[in-house]
Design a protein around this motif. Structure first.
Motif, mmCIF file in Angstrom:
data_model
loop_
_atom_site.group_PDB
_atom_site.id
_atom_site.type_symbol
_atom_site.label_atom_id
_atom_site.label_comp_id
_atom_site.label_asym_id
_atom_site.label_seq_id
_atom_site.Cartn_x
_atom_site.Cartn_y
_atom_site.Cartn_z
ATOM 1 N N THR A 160 0.878 -1.260 0.820
ATOM 2 C CA THR A 160 -0.234 0.155 0.170
ATOM 3 C C THR A 160 1.033 1.276 -0.186
ATOM 4 N N GLN A 161 1.890 1.072 0.295
ATOM 5 C CA GLN A 161 3.265 1.936 0.478
ATOM 6 C C GLN A 161 3.514 3.003 -0.475
ATOM 7 N N CYS A 162 3.822 1.878 -1.427
ATOM 8 C CA CYS A 162 4.666 2.551 -2.829
ATOM 9 C C CYS A 162 4.444 3.666 -3.158
ATOM 10 N N GLY A 163 5.041 4.983 -3.170
ATOM 11 C CA GLY A 163 5.150 6.315 -3.861
ATOM 12 C C GLY A 163 4.869 6.254 -5.223
ATOM 13 N N PHE A 164 3.830 4.846 -5.657
ATOM 14 C CA PHE A 164 3.727 4.930 -7.357
ATOM 15 C C PHE A 164 2.118 4.520 -7.972
ATOM 16 N N LYS A 165 1.704 5.826 -7.870
ATOM 17 C CA LYS A 165 0.522 5.503 -7.909
ATOM 18 C C LYS A 165 0.273 5.854 -8.979
ATOM 19 N N ALA A 166 -1.195 5.183 -10.505
ATOM 20 C CA ALA A 166 -1.817 6.718 -10.744
ATOM 21 C C ALA A 166 -3.763 5.936 -10.611
ATOM 22 N N PHE A 167 -4.005 7.150 -11.656
ATOM 23 C CA PHE A 167 -5.922 6.864 -11.381
ATOM 24 C C PHE A 167 -5.799 7.908 -13.172
ATOM 25 N N ARG A 168 -7.337 7.034 -13.290
ATOM 26 C CA ARG A 168 -7.753 8.196 -14.258
ATOM 27 C C ARG A 168 -8.311 9.169 -13.177
ATOM 28 N N THR A 169 -8.082 10.477 -13.913
ATOM 29 C CA THR A 169 -7.918 11.870 -12.788
ATOM 30 C C THR A 169 -9.185 12.013 -12.520
ATOM 31 N N PRO A 170 -10.729 11.531 -13.016
ATOM 32 C CA PRO A 170 -11.577 12.162 -12.079
ATOM 33 C C PRO A 170 -11.978 11.451 -10.961
ATOM 34 N N VAL A 171 -11.520 9.927 -10.947
ATOM 35 C CA VAL A 171 -11.650 9.524 -9.424
ATOM 36 C C VAL A 171 -10.331 9.633 -8.676
ATOM 37 N N ALA A 172 -8.962 10.264 -9.311
ATOM 38 C CA ALA A 172 -8.378 10.741 -8.108
ATOM 39 C C ALA A 172 -8.759 11.744 -7.633
ATOM 40 N N PHE A 186 -2.191 8.706 3.396
ATOM 41 C CA PHE A 186 -2.287 8.816 3.138
ATOM 42 C C PHE A 186 -3.147 7.577 2.389
ATOM 43 N N ASP A 187 -1.826 7.129 1.740
ATOM 44 C CA ASP A 187 -2.294 6.425 0.673
ATOM 45 C C ASP A 187 -3.001 5.139 0.750
ATOM 46 N N VAL A 188 -2.748 4.698 2.379
ATOM 47 C CA VAL A 188 -4.003 3.606 2.595
ATOM 48 C C VAL A 188 -5.133 4.242 2.375
ATOM 49 N N GLU A 189 -5.367 5.251 2.864
ATOM 50 C CA GLU A 189 -6.720 5.910 3.096
ATOM 51 C C GLU A 189 -7.383 5.648 1.601
ATOM 52 N N ILE A 190 -6.714 6.229 0.875
ATOM 53 C CA ILE A 190 -6.894 6.571 -0.515
ATOM 54 C C ILE A 190 -7.573 5.235 -1.653
ATOM 55 N N LEU A 191 -6.347 4.187 -1.167
ATOM 56 C CA LEU A 191 -6.854 2.724 -1.300
ATOM 57 C C LEU A 191 -8.511 2.048 -0.694
ATOM 58 N N ALA A 192 -8.506 2.810 0.304
ATOM 59 C CA ALA A 192 -9.668 2.321 0.945
ATOM 60 C C ALA A 192 -10.906 2.962 0.638
ATOM 61 N N ARG A 193 -10.706 3.988 0.099
ATOM 62 C CA ARG A 193 -11.939 4.606 -0.173
ATOM 63 C C ARG A 193 -12.673 4.081 -1.915
ATOM 64 N N ALA A 194 -11.198 3.988 -2.498
ATOM 65 C CA ALA A 194 -11.487 3.404 -3.791
ATOM 66 C C ALA A 194 -12.361 2.161 -3.343
ATOM 67 N N ARG A 195 -12.035 0.776 -2.686
ATOM 68 C CA ARG A 195 -12.520 -0.143 -2.440
ATOM 69 C C ARG A 195 -14.144 0.648 -1.803
ATOM 70 N N ARG A 196 -13.772 1.241 -1.610
ATOM 71 C CA ARG A 196 -15.367 1.660 -0.477
ATOM 72 C C ARG A 196 -16.499 2.007 -1.566
ATOM 73 N N LEU A 197 -16.354 2.608 -2.426
ATOM 74 C CA LEU A 197 -16.601 2.671 -3.600
ATOM 75 C C LEU A 197 -16.868 1.689 -4.793
ATOM 76 N N GLY A 198 -15.977 1.307 -4.811
ATOM 77 C CA GLY A 198 -16.577 -0.212 -5.696
ATOM 78 C C GLY A 198 -16.167 0.214 -6.846
ATOM 79 N N LEU A 199 -14.546 0.891 -6.621
ATOM 80 C CA LEU A 199 -13.972 0.637 -7.437
ATOM 81 C C LEU A 199 -12.739 0.052 -7.351
ATOM 82 N N THR A 200 -12.010 -0.327 -9.115
ATOM 83 C CA THR A 200 -11.032 -1.502 -9.108
ATOM 84 C C THR A 200 -9.826 -1.189 -9.064
ATOM 85 N N ILE A 201 -9.070 -2.007 -8.520
ATOM 86 C CA ILE A 201 -7.427 -1.307 -8.648
ATOM 87 C C ILE A 201 -6.665 -2.967 -8.565
#
Length: 344
Positions: A160-172, A186-201
């Motif tokens: 979760t902590q790798c400082g190398f991430k990318a998003f579709r900008t509206p998702v970001a 913040f990295d962890v919570e970004i990913l947790a919110r993504a999971r909560r909203l049904g976004l794929t990682i």
């Protein structure tokens, strides 16, 4: 050529290391991994006191698309990346560390991951990854932290902590609006919110090399990150509700056409000067999510949409994370149409 990707580089007192990082970036360009005509490099100076912004301006000057954004005071890596996401106007947004300890040669893998996913993250624990193993303490602390994160959040991700991430900008934009942790967790919570909203990682392999002079302290910062994750799980670090505007037919009115989302998206891009506001269609109408948008711009846009789409109902409300989750899984539903014609 208009860039398609913005790479955000948060930097705090990185004047001495930016040069070496840019050498790795230039090597990736020479290898064909990064197309400068389609890539914007944006350095966010997080209140540095060592001339980081001036150094960045000199190093980035030869690039066709670049920006250096200065924050007035040190706010933390999460806040710096959020500022970059808010400033991005390209379809895709990534972030990486100033020292380029993760080799930017992996940028194409991130973009490939976004072809079928909403979020792509570097992972040093994949079999195809290459990791310098000389720094045992840092490696062990990273693994311990990730195990604790996995147990506490159920993310099921290896790094979760790798400082190398990318998003579709509206998702970001949506995720960073919902996360207000300004430091390293913040990295962890970004990913947790993504999971909560049904976004794929998806996770992609990377090459990691230790670079001397890091401002991250393995022991102290790991405990601070764990504390932030715990407080967030208790609801103490939630982001602000997201302002939304819905466009739909009046009660009993005929259904709207399938092109409404594209028409609304195109108008929003025009009104907000290219800001990629995500729009979600639900079969009856569309809801625009004004993540990281100034409240005055939301109010101005509301009036414009009411004028443009009358007699459809145009209403405003704010949605919390739970309210957004109630819209259903958002994967694949937060894009803007490619190259829209303003005002169409």
């Amino acid at each position: 050529m208009t860039p398609r990707l913005t790479i955000v580089v948060p930097a705090y007192n990185e004047a001495r290391r930016l040069g070496a990082g840019m050498q790795r970036f230039d090597a990736a360009v020479s290898a064909g991994a990064i197309d400068l005509e389609q890539t914007e490099l944006m350095v966010i100076d997080d209140g540095s006191t060592d001339g980081t912004a001036m150094t960045a301006e000199k190093l980035l000057a030869p690039l066709p698309h670049h920006r250096v954004v200065r924050l007035s005071a040190n706010q933390g890596k999460g806040a710096a990346v959020r500022a970059g996401v808010a400033a991005s106007r390209t379809p895709y947004t990534a972030y990486m560390d100033a020292d380029m300890s993760i080799d930017p040669l992996a940028v194409p893998l991130l973009l490939e991951g976004l072809e079928n996913h909403d979020v792509a993250i570097g992972c040093r624990a994949l079999p195809d990854s290459m990791v310098e193993t000389s720094y045992v303490v840092r490696s062990l602390m990273g693994r311990l932290f990730n195990e604790m994160v996995t147990m506490g959040t159920g993310l099921g991700l290896k790094d979760t902590q790798c400082g190398f991430k990318a998003f579709r900008t509206p998702v970001a934009r949506l995720l960073f609006h919902l996360v207000r942790i300004d430091r390293f967790a913040f990295d962890v919570e970004i990913l947790a919110r993504a999971r909560r909203l049904g976004l794929t990682i998806t996770e992609v392999p990377v090459q990691w090399k230790h670079v001397e002079g890091s401002t991250v302290h393995p022991l102290h910062d790991s405990f601070a990150m764990i504390a932030d994750v715990y407080r967030s799980r208790r609801g103490l670090l939630a982001g602000s509700p997201v302002p939304t505007i819905s466009v739909r037919p009046p009660s009993g009115g005929p259904p709207v056409g399938r092109d409404l989302a594209e028409r609304v998206s195109a108008m929003l891009l025009d009104l907000l000067e290219g800001c990629p506001v995500p729009v979600v269609a639900d079969g009856q109408g569309v809801t625009a999510l004004f993540a990281l948008v100034d409240p005055a711009d939301v109010a101005r846009t509301l009036m414009a949409l009411r004028d443009r789409f009358a007699p459809l109902e145009v209403t405003r409300r704010a949605l919390t994370l739970d309210g957004l989750a109630a819209l259903g899984p958002l994967t694949g539903r937060l894009d803007v149409p490619p190259d829209p014609t303003p005002g169409s």
